[in-house]
Design a protein around this motif. Structure first.
Motif, PDB file in Angstrom:
ATOM      1  N   THR A  15      -7.375  12.470   4.522  1.00 52.33           N
ATOM      2  CA  THR A  15      -6.423  11.764   3.918  1.00 52.33           C
ATOM      3  C   THR A  15      -4.952  12.410   4.014  1.00 52.33           C
ATOM      4  N   SER A  20      -2.108   7.952   3.602  1.00 51.38           N
ATOM      5  CA  SER A  20      -3.039   7.372   4.597  1.00 51.38           C
ATOM      6  C   SER A  20      -4.467   7.872   4.219  1.00 51.38           C
ATOM      7  N   ARG A  21      -5.429   7.090   4.728  1.00 53.66           N
ATOM      8  CA  ARG A  21      -6.725   7.276   4.751  1.00 53.66           C
ATOM      9  C   ARG A  21      -7.438   6.935   5.890  1.00 53.66           C
ATOM     10  N   ARG A 154       1.281  -2.346   3.148  1.00 53.35           N
ATOM     11  CA  ARG A 154      -0.235  -1.811   3.559  1.00 53.35           C
ATOM     12  C   ARG A 154      -0.531  -2.152   4.942  1.00 53.35           C
ATOM     13  N   TYR A 156      -4.045  -1.996   7.503  1.00 51.71           N
ATOM     14  CA  TYR A 156      -5.375  -1.658   7.389  1.00 51.71           C
ATOM     15  C   TYR A 156      -5.926  -1.841   9.163  1.00 51.71           C
ATOM     16  N   ALA A 171      -0.221   6.945  11.612  1.00 52.04           N
ATOM     17  CA  ALA A 171       0.148   7.358   9.883  1.00 52.04           C
ATOM     18  C   ALA A 171       1.645   7.882   9.812  1.00 52.04           C
ATOM     19  N   CYS A 174       4.079   4.921  10.042  1.00 51.95           N
ATOM     20  CA  CYS A 174       4.081   4.217   8.826  1.00 51.95           C
ATOM     21  C   CYS A 174       4.803   4.970   7.760  1.00 51.95           C
ATOM     22  N   ARG A 180       1.743   2.287   3.752  1.00 53.36           N
ATOM     23  CA  ARG A 180       0.479   2.864   3.640  1.00 53.36           C
ATOM     24  C   ARG A 180      -0.610   2.325   4.464  1.00 53.36           C
ATOM     25  N   PRO A 181      -0.791   3.341   5.319  1.00 51.45           N
ATOM     26  CA  PRO A 181      -2.124   2.829   6.348  1.00 51.45           C
ATOM     27  C   PRO A 181      -3.402   3.408   5.961  1.00 51.45           C
ATOM     28  N   THR A 182      -4.444   2.634   5.968  1.00 52.22           N
ATOM     29  CA  THR A 182      -5.932   2.840   6.033  1.00 52.22           C
ATOM     30  C   THR A 182      -6.406   2.680   7.267  1.00 52.22           C
TER      31      THR A 182
END
Length: 297
Positions: A15, A20-21, A154, A156, A171, A174, A180-182
């Motif tokens: 994280t 970010s994740r 967001r 993905y 990340a 962003c 917010r990136p995943t």
């Protein structure tokens, strides 16, 4: 995030400070794709769709379909078949935006990417991008083009093979823009080879299961061969080119005649392989242009 779906598992491995994740996804379809460099054509296409359906399953509770669209990076993003995967998995339609990118220069540290074309007709505050991540420059260029005209909350990023370094770079980009990136990466968060192309289970920076490292070591005789080759998606879009690039990989790694690159086909010229020059030129040495002419078939 749905961590466990039928036949697939997503594990949170990192994280970031700005939300970010990064998840590593494991399932049989991804294993089939990343551990069979001889998988091409229809078989590869089916493995891609199955893998994308698993990605879609893990994201089932993550986004509002009414506020979400796909940003397809042409042309290899089409190989993920993400819209079809989402429709089959959840019944939702995924609106489509298109960008075309072009690599101008590539190195182990970075890549310079231009965006000569964009068609953004379905803006949304949540975007899904399916693309192989190396340096992260392509995704950044695509997102940057989108942000020129539309807001984004967001992001993905779904990648069958993604580099940890590339995820960090995306990340950071962003975070500076309030996005917010995943990330969902297949089987590993890979270390990136010095040529800017190789994504290997044997790279010292790769984060993955020990069993995958040992399997790759057996498969490639201990050589740090890329799990997806030098031009991901060409297994479907240009199988002949993929076979010729496999021959060059075998030349670089000393694996001619090996079962792991059995589809390799000796090129008759360098025509059509110039976009991957950074992957092989340094490894083949200053006489790389003579390799095809002088190498015995």
């Amino acid at each position: 995030m749905v961590l466990d779906t039928e036949g697939s598992t997503a594990e949170l491995i990192e994280t970031g400070t700005h939300g970010s994740r990064l998840y590593v996804v494991r399932n049989e379809a991804l294993e089939r794709m990343l551990f069979d460099r001889n998988l091409i054509g229809a078989g590869f296409r089916r493995a891609c769709l199955a893998s994308s359906r698993h990605f879609a399953g893990h994201l089932a509770d993550e986004y509002d379909p009414a506020r979400t669209a796909e940003l397809v990076i042409l042309s290899k993003g089409l190989v993920y078949q993400l819209g079809d995967a989402v429709l089959r998995q959840s019944g939702h339609n995924l609106p489509l935006n298109l960008v075309a990118t072009s690599r101008v220069a590539v190195s182990g540290a970075s890549a310079h990417v231009e965006v000569p074309y964009a068609q953004i007709e379905a803006p949304a505050d949540t975007l899904l991008i399916a693309d192989t991540v190396a340096s992260g420059a392509t995704v950044i260029a695509a997102v940057g083009r989108y942000l020129e005209t539309h807001a984004l909350k967001r992001l993905y990023v779904l990648s069958y093979a993604g580099a940890l370094r590339g995820a960090w770079r995306i990340a950071a980009y962003c975070a500076a823009r309030g996005v917010r990136p995943t990330f969902l990466f297949g089987l590993a968060a890979f270390g990136l080879g010095l040529n800017g192309f190789d994504l290997s289970f044997l790279h010292p920076e790769t984060v993955t299961r020990r069993a995958y490292v040992e399997r790759a070591a057996r498969q490639f005789s201990g050589k740090a061969v890329s799990a997806v080759g030098w031009d991901f998606g060409s297994q479907v879009t240009a199988p002949g080119k993929y076979r010729r690039l496999c021959w060059l990989e075998a030349e670089v790694w000393g694996l001619h005649g090996s079962d792991c690159l059995a589809v390799a086909e000796r090129p008759e010229s360098w025509s059509g392989l110039v976009h991957e020059r950074a992957a092989y030129a340094a490894a083949l040495g200053p006489g790389w242009k003579r390799v095809i002419d002088t190498r015995e078939s």
